[in-house]
Design a protein around this motif. Structure first.
Motif, PDB file in Angstrom:
ATOM      1  N   GLY A 186       7.455  -0.699 -54.254  1.00  0.00           N
ATOM      2  CA  GLY A 186       6.208  -0.252 -53.119  1.00  0.00           C
ATOM      3  C   GLY A 186       6.832   1.374 -52.819  1.00  0.00           C
ATOM      4  N   PHE A 187       5.955   1.698 -52.189  1.00  0.00           N
ATOM      5  CA  PHE A 187       6.176   3.230 -51.699  1.00  0.00           C
ATOM      6  C   PHE A 187       6.988   3.360 -50.746  1.00  0.00           C
ATOM      7  CE2 PHE A 187       5.063   6.792 -48.934  1.00  0.00           C
ATOM      8  CZ  PHE A 187       4.770   7.786 -49.787  1.00  0.00           C
ATOM      9  N   ASP A 188       7.011   2.496 -49.757  1.00  0.00           N
ATOM     10  CA  ASP A 188       8.045   2.562 -48.450  1.00  0.00           C
ATOM     11  C   ASP A 188       9.495   2.581 -48.858  1.00  0.00           C
ATOM     12  OD1 ASP A 188       5.743   3.153 -46.968  1.00  0.00           O
ATOM     13  OD2 ASP A 188       5.701   1.029 -46.257  1.00  0.00           O
ATOM     14  N   THR A 189       9.806   1.653 -49.869  1.00  0.00           N
ATOM     15  CA  THR A 189      11.342   1.571 -50.311  1.00  0.00           C
ATOM     16  C   THR A 189      11.694   2.707 -50.886  1.00  0.00           C
ATOM     17  OG1 THR A 189      10.926  -0.698 -50.443  1.00  0.00           O
ATOM     18  CG2 THR A 189      12.843   0.349 -51.576  1.00  0.00           C
ATOM     19  N   VAL A 190      10.999   3.486 -51.897  1.00  0.00           N
ATOM     20  CA  VAL A 190      11.264   4.571 -52.654  1.00  0.00           C
ATOM     21  C   VAL A 190      11.037   5.913 -51.867  1.00  0.00           C
ATOM     22  CG1 VAL A 190      10.964   5.908 -54.683  1.00  0.00           C
ATOM     23  CG2 VAL A 190      10.334   3.553 -54.746  1.00  0.00           C
TER      24      VAL A 190
END
Ligand code: TMP
Length: 208
Positions: free
Chosen positions: A113-117
């Protein structure tokens, strides 16, 4: 030495011609008086070598471990006292980097997912935001043709699907990053080497 050095990143799917174009941009900038340092991620530092071993599946790594290793390698790439990105820029040297956090957001982001990275990269004050990201864009079909022309072995269906998904993910990432104020230039890489180099130089000129 130029007193207005820039941090320029190249991204693109396989076969788009990043290496050739990075070298041409370096030549063009040097002709205009810029000192340039060309670098890449994963780096040649121990942190980058650990990533290469994981990519080659010589060691087992979970997706979050991979994302953390890329972010760690990137932080060290920024902060290395002798040849880090910050050091180069402080010395007036323009840095041209082959891949950066856009690759993490596209490849690791697909799984995590975008937010984790994003949290590992964009929220890290030691990971500098580039002045411009140049994305060399080629349709997956054309990319495969070029890989084939280079003599690479092409698994048509798997690769077409993979390249299509990767390119789509990059574009989704770019939409989100533009909302955060990033300067991303998508360059059509389906022209002659010189034509593509001219498009890249135009885009970079806008920030010089
Ligand atoms: P390359 O040397 O061909 O650019 O290969 C590096 C590989 O690592 C490529 O498959 C993309 C991948 N990669 C990521 O998955 N995340 C990252 O953050 C970076 C820099 C590269």
């Amino acid at each position: 030495m130029n007193n207005n050095p820039k941090f320029i990143v190249f991204e693109g799917i396989d076969g788009a011609g990043k290496t050739t174009q990075i070298n041409l941009l370096r030549e063009a900038l040097e002709k205009r008086g810029f000192s340039c340092f060309v670098t890449a991620e994963p780096t040649d530092m121990p942190s980058g070598k650990a990533i290469r071993r994981a990519l080659a599946k010589e060691v087992e790594s979970t997706p979050i471990q991979m994302a953390e290793m890329f972010a760690c390698d990137r932080e060290l790439h920024n902060t290395d006292a002798e040849s880090g990105i910050e050091r180069m820029l402080a010395d007036g040297i323009t840095v041209i980097c082959d891949r950066y956090y856009y690759s993490s957001l596209a490849y690791q982001g697909t799984v995590l997912g975008f937010d984790t990275v994003a949290a590992l990269n964009l929220d890290n004050p030691n990971i500098r935001k580039p002045d411009i990201c140049i994305f060399l864009d080629l349709t997956p079909e054309k990319s495969l043709r070029r890989i084939g022309d280079r003599g690479g072995k092409v698994e048509i269906y798997e690769n077409l699907d993979y390249l299509t998904r990767t390119r789509k993910t990059f574009f989704e990432v770019f939409d989100k990053l533009r909302d955060r104020g990033e300067n991303i230039s998508v360059i059509n890489a389906d022209g002659s080497v010189d034509d593509v180099a001219a498009l890249i130089f135009d885009a970079v000129s806008a920030i010089l």
